[in-house]
Design an enzyme around this catalytic site. Structure first.
Site, PDB file in Angstrom:
ATOM      1  N   GLY A 106       0.818  -1.218   0.000  1.00  0.00           N
ATOM      2  CA  GLY A 106       0.000   0.000   0.000  1.00  0.00           C
ATOM      3  C   GLY A 106       0.847   1.261   0.000  1.00  0.00           C
ATOM      4  N   GLU A 109       1.559   1.867  -3.459  1.00  0.00           N
ATOM      5  CA  GLU A 109       0.271   2.241  -4.075  1.00  0.00           C
ATOM      6  C   GLU A 109      -0.135   3.671  -3.718  1.00  0.00           C
ATOM      7  OE1 GLU A 109      -2.276  -1.783  -4.536  1.00  0.00           O
ATOM      8  OE2 GLU A 109      -1.534  -1.370  -2.506  1.00  0.00           O
ATOM      9  N   GLU A 129       2.730  -8.308  -1.579  1.00  0.00           N
ATOM     10  CA  GLU A 129       1.468  -8.855  -1.066  1.00  0.00           C
ATOM     11  C   GLU A 129       1.343 -10.369  -1.252  1.00  0.00           C
ATOM     12  OE1 GLU A 129       0.406  -4.491  -1.894  1.00  0.00           O
ATOM     13  OE2 GLU A 129       1.731  -6.003  -2.721  1.00  0.00           O
TER      14      GLU A 129
HETATM   15  N1  T1G Z   1       1.583  -4.006   9.157  1.00  0.00           N
HETATM   16  C1  T1G Z   1       1.651  -4.185  10.506  1.00  0.00           C
HETATM   17  N2  T1G Z   1       2.817  -4.394  11.207  1.00  0.00           N
HETATM   18  C2  T1G Z   1       3.942  -4.398  10.495  1.00  0.00           C
HETATM   19  C3  T1G Z   1       3.952  -4.231   9.079  1.00  0.00           C
HETATM   20  C4  T1G Z   1       2.710  -4.021   8.407  1.00  0.00           C
HETATM   21  N3  T1G Z   1       2.635  -3.825   7.085  1.00  0.00           N
HETATM   22  N4  T1G Z   1       5.238  -4.308   8.665  1.00  0.00           N
HETATM   23  C5  T1G Z   1       5.985  -4.517   9.774  1.00  0.00           C
HETATM   24  N5  T1G Z   1       5.216  -4.571  10.862  1.00  0.00           N
HETATM   25  C6  T1G Z   1       5.665  -4.752  12.253  1.00  0.00           C
HETATM   26  C7  T1G Z   1       6.345  -6.104  12.500  1.00  0.00           C
HETATM   27  O1  T1G Z   1       5.410  -7.079  12.818  1.00  0.00           O
HETATM   28  C8  T1G Z   1       7.265  -5.773  13.676  1.00  0.00           C
HETATM   29  O2  T1G Z   1       6.483  -5.773  14.830  1.00  0.00           O
HETATM   30  C9  T1G Z   1       7.684  -4.339  13.387  1.00  0.00           C
HETATM   31  O3  T1G Z   1       6.690  -3.806  12.500  1.00  0.00           O
HETATM   32  C10 T1G Z   1       9.021  -4.231  12.709  1.00  0.00           C
HETATM   33  O4  T1G Z   1       9.001  -5.054  11.560  1.00  0.00           O
HETATM   34  C11 T1G Z   1      -3.301  -2.355   0.294  1.00  0.00           C
HETATM   35  C12 T1G Z   1      -3.056  -5.002   1.104  1.00  0.00           C
HETATM   36  C13 T1G Z   1       9.049  -3.205   6.252  1.00  0.00           C
HETATM   37  C14 T1G Z   1      10.820  -4.651   5.418  1.00  0.00           C
HETATM   38  O5  T1G Z   1       4.157  -6.875   3.225  1.00  0.00           O
HETATM   39  O6  T1G Z   1       8.401  -6.594   5.030  1.00  0.00           O
HETATM   40  O7  T1G Z   1      -0.156  -3.202   1.669  1.00  0.00           O
HETATM   41  O8  T1G Z   1       7.519  -7.667  16.006  1.00  0.00           O
HETATM   42  O9  T1G Z   1      10.780  -6.661  12.367  1.00  0.00           O
HETATM   43  O10 T1G Z   1      13.146  -6.252   9.665  1.00  0.00           O
HETATM   44  O11 T1G Z   1      -2.333  -3.479  -1.463  1.00  0.00           O
HETATM   45  O12 T1G Z   1       8.546  -5.334   8.215  1.00  0.00           O
HETATM   46  O13 T1G Z   1       8.235  -5.357  16.515  1.00  0.00           O
HETATM   47  O14 T1G Z   1       5.942  -6.125  17.161  1.00  0.00           O
HETATM   48  O15 T1G Z   1       9.889  -6.777   9.994  1.00  0.00           O
HETATM   49  O16 T1G Z   1      13.190  -3.730   9.613  1.00  0.00           O
HETATM   50  C15 T1G Z   1       2.372  -5.059   2.297  1.00  0.00           C
HETATM   51  C16 T1G Z   1       5.703  -6.048   5.487  1.00  0.00           C
HETATM   52  C17 T1G Z   1       1.223  -5.155   3.245  1.00  0.00           C
HETATM   53  C18 T1G Z   1       5.621  -5.308   4.215  1.00  0.00           C
HETATM   54  C19 T1G Z   1      10.855  -3.888   7.789  1.00  0.00           C
HETATM   55  N6  T1G Z   1       3.575  -4.759   3.025  1.00  0.00           N
HETATM   56  N7  T1G Z   1       6.817  -5.628   6.316  1.00  0.00           N
HETATM   57  O17 T1G Z   1      11.595  -5.012   8.163  1.00  0.00           O
HETATM   58  O18 T1G Z   1      11.325  -4.861  10.714  1.00  0.00           O
HETATM   59  S1  T1G Z   1      -0.240  -5.611   2.399  1.00  0.00           S
HETATM   60  C20 T1G Z   1       4.393  -5.726   3.444  1.00  0.00           C
HETATM   61  C21 T1G Z   1       8.098  -5.970   6.010  1.00  0.00           C
HETATM   62  C22 T1G Z   1      -0.712  -4.218   1.534  1.00  0.00           C
HETATM   63  C23 T1G Z   1      -2.115  -3.139  -0.152  1.00  0.00           C
HETATM   64  C24 T1G Z   1      -1.850  -4.400   0.579  1.00  0.00           C
HETATM   65  C25 T1G Z   1       9.158  -5.570   6.991  1.00  0.00           C
HETATM   66  C26 T1G Z   1       9.936  -4.305   6.574  1.00  0.00           C
HETATM   67  P1  T1G Z   1       7.076  -6.260  16.178  1.00  0.00           P
HETATM   68  P2  T1G Z   1      10.274  -5.965  11.158  1.00  0.00           P
HETATM   69  P3  T1G Z   1      12.437  -4.974   9.562  1.00  0.00           P
END
Ligand code: T1G
Length: 711
Positions: A106, A109, A129
């Site tokens: 997002g 996006e 995603e």
């Molecule tokens: N939502 C909620 N919590 C998240 C999050 C997210 N998108 N990304 C990370 N966290 C939390 C994670 O659980 C951890 O929590 C803390 O942040 C640090 O993360 C509309 C539907 C960005 C590369 O798939 O890949 O958008 O354990 O340990 O190693 O089309 O986090 O500390 O309590 O991973 O530095 C798409 C997911 C969503 C990216 C950073 N986005 N995140 O890595 O830290 S779907 C993703 C990552 C979407 C749209 C669709 C990685 C990072 P806690 P971390 P990091």
């Protein structure tokens, strides 16, 4: 605005800052805050353009994944980002997205309807995603092909891998790389745009990159073939391809509607629930209830590895890959030369495959220092022992390490089955001894099973968990029982696979049933890959501990007595050709039939359902025993171990999550039947019985345990 989104001004440039640590996810309040900021900019005549930027370490890293569960459970209705994105795109004043860290999902996006995008060179952009079993749901599959072209868009959406800012500039996804301070550079860029006085471009109106049916057909065909291989069994990658295809065939609004339909189908799928379980699970395993976050962590600046065999060599590479200088010790020049030659060959293969440059290879090789003595071990912050799997030899090595290593050094063993406390007892500092169980190839496999001995200090555990992340591994803490978690469970899985062939299933039928289930490889072919002699030696060493009268697999021992150790001898359960492809061997089927007859086993036709149930439920039952005995902290820890160490399909969430998906009552009932038919080995785990009877899940067990630990 609100506390999550701030609006400031630098002269005529508005600065919209998303401030939602740790990763500026689009949690409730963030989209609303951005919308309000755009409104305010529209109403402020002094503002001529705006910059959208993230505070802290990253741009927007996507939608808030924690919110998805509330939508799929019906707790809340899913909102749509589309109106906000149109408001940004239709803003008559240029809006520039300034990207650092990760613009993911997002986040990208939100950046794409902005009229321009700038980024620092280290930034990453992606639509990951599909790794959550969903597809972009905020017009990403519609705007990305209009900006970066169809081929790049379908690759990014179907495989979910990020691209660098440099690649994004090359494919037109961003307009400029900013060297130096991002905000300053973005404001300068905004002023240049204002000075040009051009009408802000609307990405949704751009069609020139969408190609035509003839040009796109081979692109989509290739993408489907690649997804079929790289994402075998997964539905989201195919849905993502279909959504990008819709962008090339339908007007923008209709394309968005098609994307939304596909997104919802994926979001409510078991695969998505499983993959989101894994996403949070891989972060949860790093949290050890009795080890506070503030526990001091020794930073590892130098390492040493004892043993340059397959495992030792791979472990040394893992350290060098992380930039940590590592000593590599062996008993003779000939053996150390052989170990170094294998390391060199592995690195050369990676260079050939374009994974990194010759230069990087040389840098890494230079970090690996061979030695035939313990002389320089006194400097090492950690030593990993990776010698032959025999207790006497390991004790000897640890006694030597106790003599030569500095007091603060962590002494780790790569043993895959042996008792850590017994190894630690060979030293005067058992509190510094811990298990670091790597998986072959150790420089590739992501899992590091970290084994806690009864004397292991909390600082040593905290340092090990931090080190795992630094080595690019997923570290999972487990207790010191025989085979720890992974191997203890796989022994039951392998046992059932062998019983199934004795009872009538063909060797290749057992393997293809598990392969079709999603395992990276069937259990018998996996045995041949690992070497049947490894398990044979351990069985012989522990035979005296086996309860009398218990049924034992018959064939593997016989194969080993015949010198059939698997791939390494060209024959095991299968024969192997030059390309190491499996060839079913009638000799083995004959041997199995003979042994079955000699042991009074009546053979019968066995289908894939039974094969999957007996092998996977054997994992689940043993996993439940491990949980109730406290050798694993959470059920999700077991799932993360199996996905990252044993080729269990992530889209099924791991064995414990899979059992929840099937329903523990159904799993328990099956195990009761197996217990009746196959005896003591299928004694149901009391925890499984309890959860099944209470209508609960392993996920609920983890939650309750989590609450208990927090209290
Ligand atoms: N939502 C909620 N919590 C998240 C999050 C997210 N998108 N990304 C990370 N966290 C939390 C994670 O659980 C951890 O929590 C803390 O942040 C640090 O993360 C509309 C539907 C960005 C590369 O798939 O890949 O958008 O354990 O340990 O190693 O089309 O986090 O500390 O309590 O991973 O530095 C798409 C997911 C969503 C990216 C950073 N986005 N995140 O890595 O830290 S779907 C993703 C990552 C979407 C749209 C669709 C990685 C990072 P806690 P971390 P990091």
């Amino acid at each position: 605005m609100n506390e999550l989104v701030l609006l400031n001004k630098d002269g005529e440039i508005g600065i919209i800052t998303v401030n939602n640590p740790p990763v500026n996810a689009l949690s409730p309040g963030v989209p609303e805050g951005i919308g309000a900021a755009i409104e305010a900019i529209l109403g402020d005549d002094q503002i001529k353009a705006a910059v959208l930027i993230g505070s802290g370490r990253t741009f927007i890293a996507g939608a808030d994944i924690r919110e998805f569960g509330k939508v799929t459970s019906g707790e809340k209705r899913g909102g749509s980002l589309l109106p906000l994105l149109l408001a940004i795109e239709d803003c008559p004043k240029p809006v520039i997205a300034a990207i650092h860290g990760t613009a993911f999902g997002g986040g990208l996006e939100v950046a794409m309807p902005c009229h321009y995008r700038v980024a620092v060179p280290a930034a990453q952009l992606g639509q990951p995603e599909v790794k959550l079993g969903i597809i972009p749901g905020a017009a990403g599959t519609q705007r990305l092909p209009r900006l970066a072209g169809v081929a790049k868009a379908v690759e990014m959406c179907a495989l979910g891998e990020p691209i660098t800012a440099g690649e994004a500039l090359a494919c037109g996804l961003i307009d400029k790389l900013i060297e130096g301070d991002l905000l300053t550079g973005a404001i300068t860029f905004a002023r240049e745009i204002v000075a040009k006085g051009e009408r802000p471009p609307k990405i949704r109106e751009r069609d020139e990159q969408l190609g035509d049916e003839q040009a796109n057909a081979p692109i989509f065909a290739a993408a489907r073939a690649q997804a079929g291989k790289a994402k075998r069994g997964q539905t989201a990658p195919l849905a993502a391809i279909e959504a990008v295809e819709a962008a090339t065939e339908l007007p923008f609004e209709e394309g968005c509607r098609r994307e939304a339909e596909l997104f919802r189908e994926c979001l409510f799928s078991d695969q998505s629930k499983a993959l989101i379980h894994v996403f949070f699970g891989e972060r949860e395993v790093a949290k050890i209830p009795d080890i506070p976050k503030a526990t001091p962590v020794t930073e590892v600046r130098s390492a040493a590895v004892v043993g340059a065999g397959t495992m030792g060599g791979g472990i040394a590479m893992a350290y060098a890959n992380a930039g940590i200088p590592v000593l590599l010790k062996e008993v003779s020049q000939e053996v150390i030369d052989r170990g170094l030659a294998t390391i060199k060959k592995n690195y050369a293969n990676s260079v050939k495959k374009g994974r990194f440059s010759q230069e990087v290879m040389e840098e890494r090789m230079a970090l690996i220092r061979p030695t035939l003595s313990y002389d320089d071990f006194g400097e090492a912050d950690i030593v990993v022992e990776a010698v032959f799997e025999g207790m006497a030899l390991k004790k000897q090595v640890f006694a030597e390490l106790d003599r030569v290593c500095k007091p603060a050094a962590i002494l780790a063993s790569n043993t895959s089955t042996l008792n850590i406390d017994e190894i630690a007892a060979a030293t005067s500092r058992p509190q510094m001894v811990i298990g670091h169980h790597f998986f072959s190839p150790a420089n590739v496999m992501r899992l590091l099973e970290i084994v806690r001995g009864k004397a292991t200090a909390k600082e040593v555990i905290a340092a090990s968990m931090a080190l795992a992340k630094r080595l690019g591994k997923v570290g999972v803490l487990v207790g010191n029982c025989r085979g720890f978690v992974g191997n203890r469970m796989i022994a039951q899985y392998g046992r059932e696979a062998q019983f199934l062939v004795e009872e009538g299933a063909k060797v290749e039928a057992v393997d293809s049933a598990l392969y079709d289930f999603g395992m990276a490889m069937g259990p018998l072919a996996m045995g041949d890959l690992a070497g049947l002699d490894v398990g044979w030696r351990i069985r012989k060493e522990y035979r005296h501990l086996e309860p009398p009268g218990i049924r034992r697999p018959l064939v593997a021992d016989r194969l080993c007595e015949m010198g059939r150790y698997g791939q390494k001898t060209g024959a095991g359960w299968y024969r192997y050709d030059e390309q190491r492809r499996t060839i079913p061997d009638p000799e083995v089927e004959k041997l199995i039939a003979q042994l079955a007859e000699e042991n009074g086993i009546v053979r019968r036709p066995i289908g894939p359902e039974e094969i999957v149930a007996r092998t996977i439920y054997a994992l689940v039952n043993e996993g439940a025993k491990i949980l109730e005995e406290g050798f694993a902290l959470r059920a999700v820890d077991i799932d993360v171990i199996y996905i990252n160490g044993y080729g269990f399909p992530a889209w099924r969430g791991g064995p414990m999550c899979y059992a929840d998906t099937v329903g523990l009552k159904k799993v328990y009932d099956h195990i009761l039947q197996f217990h009746e038919r196959h005896g003591e080995l299928w004694q149901p785990a009391p925890l499984l019985k309890q959860l099944a009877e209470e209508g609960k899940t392993f996920a609920a067990f983890d939650q309750e345990k989590g609450k208990g630990a927090a209290a």
